[in-house]
Write a protein that holds these residues in place. Structure first.
Motif, short mmCIF file in Angstrom:
data_model
loop_
_atom_site.label_atom_id
_atom_site.label_comp_id
_atom_site.label_asym_id
_atom_site.label_seq_id
_atom_site.Cartn_x
_atom_site.Cartn_y
_atom_site.Cartn_z
N ARG A 26 63.48 37.70 29.41
CA ARG A 26 64.69 37.78 30.77
C ARG A 26 64.14 39.71 31.55
O ARG A 26 63.81 40.72 31.26
CB ARG A 26 66.18 38.31 29.97
N GLY A 27 64.41 39.12 32.99
CA GLY A 27 63.65 39.97 33.70
C GLY A 27 62.35 39.62 34.43
O GLY A 27 61.33 40.70 35.06
N GLN A 28 61.70 39.10 33.51
CA GLN A 28 60.01 38.63 33.38
C GLN A 28 60.06 37.34 34.64
O GLN A 28 58.60 37.35 34.65
CB GLN A 28 59.45 38.55 32.54
N ALA A 43 55.73 40.82 34.12
CA ALA A 43 55.19 39.82 33.09
C ALA A 43 53.70 40.13 32.90
O ALA A 43 53.59 39.46 31.78
CB ALA A 43 55.82 37.85 34.36
N GLY A 44 53.23 40.02 33.92
CA GLY A 44 52.02 41.17 33.03
C GLY A 44 50.98 41.12 34.63
O GLY A 44 51.70 40.74 35.87
N GLN A 45 49.79 40.66 34.21
CA GLN A 45 48.59 40.14 35.59
C GLN A 45 49.02 38.55 35.65
O GLN A 45 48.30 38.07 37.52
CB GLN A 45 48.01 39.96 34.70
N LEU A 46 50.06 37.97 35.41
CA LEU A 46 50.09 36.59 35.70
C LEU A 46 51.61 37.05 37.11
O LEU A 46 52.10 35.98 37.09
CB LEU A 46 50.45 35.68 34.45
N SER A 47 51.72 37.68 37.06
CA SER A 47 52.69 38.12 38.28
C SER A 47 53.06 37.50 39.48
O SER A 47 51.42 37.40 40.46
CB SER A 47 53.63 39.68 38.18
N PRO A 105 35.33 31.88 39.94
CA PRO A 105 35.67 32.56 41.15
C PRO A 105 36.62 33.59 40.78
O PRO A 105 38.16 32.57 40.31
CB PRO A 105 35.37 31.16 42.17
N PRO A 106 37.18 34.36 41.44
CA PRO A 106 38.39 35.74 41.19
C PRO A 106 39.74 34.80 42.32
O PRO A 106 39.40 33.86 43.08
CB PRO A 106 38.17 36.29 42.85
N ILE A 107 40.56 33.92 41.59
CA ILE A 107 42.19 33.63 41.76
C ILE A 107 43.07 34.51 41.81
O ILE A 107 43.06 35.35 40.62
CB ILE A 107 42.23 32.20 40.54
N SER A 108 43.75 34.43 42.38
CA SER A 108 45.42 35.55 42.56
C SER A 108 46.01 34.41 41.72
O SER A 108 46.47 32.89 42.11
CB SER A 108 45.35 35.70 44.07
N ALA A 109 47.24 34.69 40.94
CA ALA A 109 48.12 33.96 40.79
C ALA A 109 49.26 33.42 41.39
O ALA A 109 49.66 32.70 40.88
CB ALA A 109 49.11 35.18 39.54
N ASP A 110 49.13 34.49 42.83
CA ASP A 110 50.59 33.78 44.00
C ASP A 110 49.41 34.01 45.22
O ASP A 110 48.32 34.90 45.54
CB ASP A 110 51.49 34.84 43.96
N PRO A 111 50.05 33.36 46.41
CA PRO A 111 49.27 33.83 47.39
C PRO A 111 49.01 35.11 48.03
O PRO A 111 48.48 34.73 49.01
CB PRO A 111 50.15 32.44 48.45
N GLY A 113 48.67 37.61 45.83
CA GLY A 113 48.55 39.54 45.29
C GLY A 113 47.56 39.22 44.72
O GLY A 113 46.84 38.46 45.52
N PRO A 114 46.65 40.57 44.09
CA PRO A 114 44.97 40.45 43.50
C PRO A 114 45.40 39.32 42.80
O PRO A 114 45.72 38.27 42.08
CB PRO A 114 45.49 41.57 42.82
N ALA A 115 43.64 39.32 42.56
CA ALA A 115 42.88 37.74 41.80
C ALA A 115 42.62 38.35 40.44
O ALA A 115 43.74 40.06 40.10
CB ALA A 115 41.61 37.83 41.63
N VAL A 116 43.30 38.36 39.73
CA VAL A 116 43.28 37.83 37.77
C VAL A 116 42.82 37.13 36.79
O VAL A 116 41.73 36.60 37.30
CB VAL A 116 44.69 37.67 37.50
N SER A 117 42.58 37.80 35.82
CA SER A 117 41.08 37.40 34.25
C SER A 117 42.15 35.77 34.39
O SER A 117 43.07 35.73 33.33
CB SER A 117 40.94 38.05 33.75
N TRP A 118 41.51 34.94 34.34
CA TRP A 118 42.38 33.62 33.95
C TRP A 118 41.47 33.30 32.41
O TRP A 118 40.31 33.21 32.82
CB TRP A 118 42.23 31.72 34.96
N PRO A 119 42.25 32.61 32.16
CA PRO A 119 41.80 32.90 30.66
C PRO A 119 40.91 30.74 29.97
O PRO A 119 40.31 31.53 29.29
CB PRO A 119 42.56 32.45 29.42
#
Length: 521
Positions: A26-28, A43-47, A105-111, A113-119
């Motif tokens: 809850r809250g994430q 939620a962290g980097q996947l926000s 390539p760098p990919i953002s979690a949302d249109p 936000g910043p790019a995140v590291s995808w596992p």
């Protein structure tokens, strides 16, 4: 929030193919009205990640308060690469080169936000072929040209300052990703798209040939209310030109422009002449413009006109049914209804319906998901779609036509009974061989008059029913006969009324002649 269907089912993720199962409390995350969820900053980097593949579990925490957790399946990002491994694009052709493997390539979690590291990232070869527009190379730069995760898949967002619309959104397969390995070990990524700026398009089409610029694509017109192009069946574009020309689609290539109606298009050069200047095709665009307020006014007038016709038709059906029902075997007309009663009914009914329609057109009802708005003038000067047409137009006509059919059917049944029981009215002599009395002639004439009205009313109602059916059942040629009969209704009424009045006058002459002869005898 609109009511949504709830599916009770546990979540299963295809982890063998790289799909991750993540848990958030809850809250994430937050649940959106469209049914998917968005991860919050907690939620962290996947926000910011949006997904519709999830399930929510409710439980009680240590304080016996209701809480919930969500399980989410996060698919690996599937990247369309322009060239196979070991090759990169050069002069729009794949050539051997040092490429980063895997392509990440760098990919953002949302249109936004910043790019995140995808596992886990997957790639597949998808070459891009451009037929008309040239291929453009766009290096990946944060907030300028970047990739982002979306519920529809991977999207490329380009902050294109030189286009009509600032942000360009492209989903697979309208782009591909290319990568090169730098000397220092880092990787450089770019996106290939088929794109041509308005200025490049103008130079290609208009540098050696006459051209005319159209504001909207073919099959669309400009809506003054929305300030954008909308589909329209009336979107014809055929300027009168004396020479061959190229048609250019798009807004004028200038910073500021305004709408004008007083102009003249040169059929030789394609330039636009106004009262004080002449504009080249790069500085103008012409198109059909729709007035939303005018569309709404026309739609309301059409609705009121059609409904009034059917309301008055129901008045005629009711009046003929009422008179036939009261005549029966007595041939006594009923007590007359004041005409203003019919006027109040036939005019106030459509007025109330149109008033409700117009009120719902402008009401703000985002919090009432079940409310149906008419959406007048959205694409044409009529209702928006099938449900709107049903609720605000066809439903009322169907009710009136059903009532009219009941009136006509019952009237015909009464007429059949009267035809069998009033055979004596058809002859000039009674059973004893004596001439029928003048009152019998009056009753026969009265009955014949209303029988004619009933037959005319049945014809009118049948034509209107066929006319409504022709709106939904193609082809239109199938209903040509009923359309012709419907158009000639006024002529039929004139002919029948004239003939009826002539017969009545002849009957009165002969009746007077019989009375005189009887008196002489």
């Amino acid at each position: 929030m609109a009511e949504r269907q709830v599916i009770i089912k546990d979540l299963e993720c295809d982890t063998e193919n790289g799909v991750m199962m993540l848990n958030f409390s809850r809250g994430q995350f937050r649940l959106r009205d469209r049914g998917d969820i968005v991860l919050s900053e907690e939620a962290g980097q996947l926000s910011g990640l949006r997904t519709g593949d999830y399930c929510i579990t409710h439980s009680l925490d240590e304080h016996r308060e209701l809480t919930w957790t969500v399980k989410v399946c996060v698919d690996p990002q599937n990247i369309p690469r322009c060239c196979p491994p070991g090759q990169a694009m050069k002069d729009n052709v794949c050539r051997p080169a040092r490429t980063p493997e895997p392509l990440a390539p760098p990919i953002s979690a949302d249109p936004y936000g910043p790019a995140v590291s995808w596992p886990h990232i997957k790639t597949y070869e998808k070459p891009l072929h451009c037929s008309v527009e040239p291929m453009k190379d766009l290096p990946l730069i944060p907030r300028v040209s970047y990739l982002a995760s979306h519920t529809r898949g991977l999207v490329h967002i380009w902050n294109a300052e030189e286009t009509d619309y600032k942000f360009q959104y492209r989903f697979d397969p309208k782009f591909c990703v290319d990568g090169r390995q730098n000397l220092d070990g880092s990787a450089s990524y770019s996106v290939k798209v088929c794109f041509e700026s308005p200025m490049e398009q103008h130079q290609r089409l208009c540098s050696e040939k006459v051209c005319v610029r159209k504001c909207c694509a073919m099959g669309e017109i400009m809506d003054n209310y929305l300030h954008s192009c909308v589909p329209s069946s009336a979107a014809e574009f055929a300027p009168l030109m004396n020479t061959e020309y190229n048609r250019v689609i798009g807004q004028p290539i200038c910073d500021y422009f305004t709408a004008i109606t007083d102009f003249q298009l040169s059929p030789v050069t394609g330039h636009l002449a106004t009262c004080n200047t002449t504009l080249p095709p790069s500085d103008y665009c012409i198109d059909m413009f729709s007035d939303r307020d005018g569309n709404i006014s026309n739609a309301i007038l059409k609705q009121f006109g059609y409904l009034s016709a059917f309301f008055w038709l129901s008045v005629l059906c009711f009046d003929v049914w009422r008179i036939f029902r009261s005549l029966n075997n007595r041939l006594r007309p009923p007590r007359p209804i004041p005409p203003y009663i019919y006027h109040i009914y036939a005019w106030s009914g459509p007025f109330v319906i149109c008033s409700v329609t117009l009120g719902l057109q402008y009401v703000v009802a985002d919090d009432v998901p079940w409310l149906i708005k008419p959406h007048l003038g959205q694409y044409k000067c009529w209702f928006g779609a099938g449900m709107e047409q049903l609720v605000f137009f066809y439903l009322h006509i169907a009710i009136l036509l059903f009532a009219n059919c009941l009136f006509i059917g019952h009237t015909y049944w009464i007429k059949r009974k009267m035809d069998g029981s009033l055979a004596a009215l058809r002859g000039n002599k009674n059973g004893n061989g004596e001439k029928t009395a003048p009152v019998v002639h009056s009753k026969r004439n009265y009955y014949s008059e209303f029988k004619t009205k009933f037959l005319l009313l049945a014809l009118m109602s049948s034509c209107w029913v066929a006319d409504v059916l022709s709106w939904q059942i193609p082809p239109p040629e199938l209903w040509a006969l009923t359309d012709i009969l419907n158009t000639l209704q006024g002529f039929f009424i004139f002919v029948i009324s004239t003939e009826q009045n002539y017969v009545v006058r002849i009957f009165n002459v002969f009746q007077s002649y019989d009375v005189v002869l009887t008196s002489v005898r």
